[in-house]
Design a protein around this motif. Structure first.
Motif, mmCIF file in Angstrom:
data_model
loop_
_atom_site.group_PDB
_atom_site.id
_atom_site.type_symbol
_atom_site.label_atom_id
_atom_site.label_comp_id
_atom_site.label_asym_id
_atom_site.label_seq_id
_atom_site.Cartn_x
_atom_site.Cartn_y
_atom_site.Cartn_z
ATOM 1 N N GLU A 251 0.857 -1.186 0.000
ATOM 2 C CA GLU A 251 0.000 0.000 0.000
ATOM 3 C C GLU A 251 0.892 1.234 0.000
ATOM 4 N N PHE A 252 1.008 1.848 -1.176
ATOM 5 C CA PHE A 252 1.824 3.044 -1.332
ATOM 6 C C PHE A 252 1.078 4.247 -0.777
ATOM 7 N N ILE B 98 5.104 9.465 -4.456
ATOM 8 C CA ILE B 98 6.027 8.393 -4.838
ATOM 9 C C ILE B 98 6.965 8.958 -5.892
ATOM 10 N N ASP C 47 -1.215 -1.272 -4.274
ATOM 11 C CA ASP C 47 -2.373 -0.420 -3.993
ATOM 12 C C ASP C 47 -1.931 1.035 -3.976
ATOM 13 N N LEU C 48 -2.375 1.792 -4.980
ATOM 14 C CA LEU C 48 -2.006 3.204 -5.111
ATOM 15 C C LEU C 48 -3.114 4.143 -4.635
ATOM 16 N N VAL D 34 -1.981 7.280 -2.925
ATOM 17 C CA VAL D 34 -0.910 8.025 -3.591
ATOM 18 C C VAL D 34 -1.447 9.364 -4.068
ATOM 19 N N LEU E 297 2.735 10.670 -8.407
ATOM 20 C CA LEU E 297 3.590 9.585 -8.895
ATOM 21 C C LEU E 297 4.397 10.136 -10.060
ATOM 22 N N GLY F 217 8.202 6.467 -9.529
ATOM 23 C CA GLY F 217 7.080 5.616 -9.168
ATOM 24 C C GLY F 217 6.746 4.637 -10.271
ATOM 25 N N LEU G 98 6.667 0.405 -10.258
ATOM 26 C CA LEU G 98 5.601 -0.459 -10.767
ATOM 27 C C LEU G 98 6.148 -1.434 -11.803
ATOM 28 N N CYS H 96 -5.840 1.465 -8.419
ATOM 29 C CA CYS H 96 -5.590 2.893 -8.618
ATOM 30 C C CYS H 96 -6.878 3.582 -9.036
ATOM 31 N N THR I 208 -2.830 9.843 -12.000
ATOM 32 C CA THR I 208 -2.007 8.630 -12.029
ATOM 33 C C THR I 208 -2.522 7.680 -13.101
#
Length: 135
Positions: free
Chosen positions: A33-34, A38, A64-65, A68, A71, A75, A79, A97, A102
């Protein structure tokens, strides 16, 4: 962190949360979980946790973004790194997301085609496992 259980099976211990990442288990998947921004600073902190989570054969990973806020290229590298490592281990990878910018970045770079984003963790885990293809 890996630890052998009483039955000799190696199990992952949840990693302590960092400023940018929380790692936990959910329905047989390791969820990364970000959080927050990022970028290159986050990348340096996240890589060891990402590599540990993606080191097992047939690993099942969710990125899991949801939390976030920003990014950048660093980032995206994270990924793609996760995708490459899971592919090498013949594992399964899911992406969560919902952030519009993003999602746009994922589409523009083509990463959305390689890692189709899902809107929630439940949706990702209910989807029949995504095995990343070459690309």
């Amino acid at each position: 962190m890996k630890q052998a259980g009483g039955d000799g099976v190696v199990r992952h211990q949840p990693a302590p949360p960092t400023r940018y990442l929380r790692v936990h288990q959910d329905r047989g998947h390791t969820v990364l979980e970000f959080r927050g921004e990022i970028d290159i600073a986050a990348e340096a902190e996240v890589v060891p946790h990402l590599d540990a989570a993606t080191s097992d054969r047939e690993c099942r990973i969710v990125l899991d973004l949801t939390r976030v806020e920003f990014l950048d290229a660093s980032g995206l590298r994270l990924l793609y790194r996760a995708r490459q490592r899971v592919l090498a281990q013949q594992g399964r990878l899911h992406l969560v997301c919902t952030h519009a910018l993003t999602l746009r970045l994922l589409r523009i770079t083509g990463l959305a085609g390689l890692l189709p984003p899902r809107p929630t963790l439940d949706a990702a885990l209910e989807h029949p496992g995504t095995t990343p293809g070459p690309g």
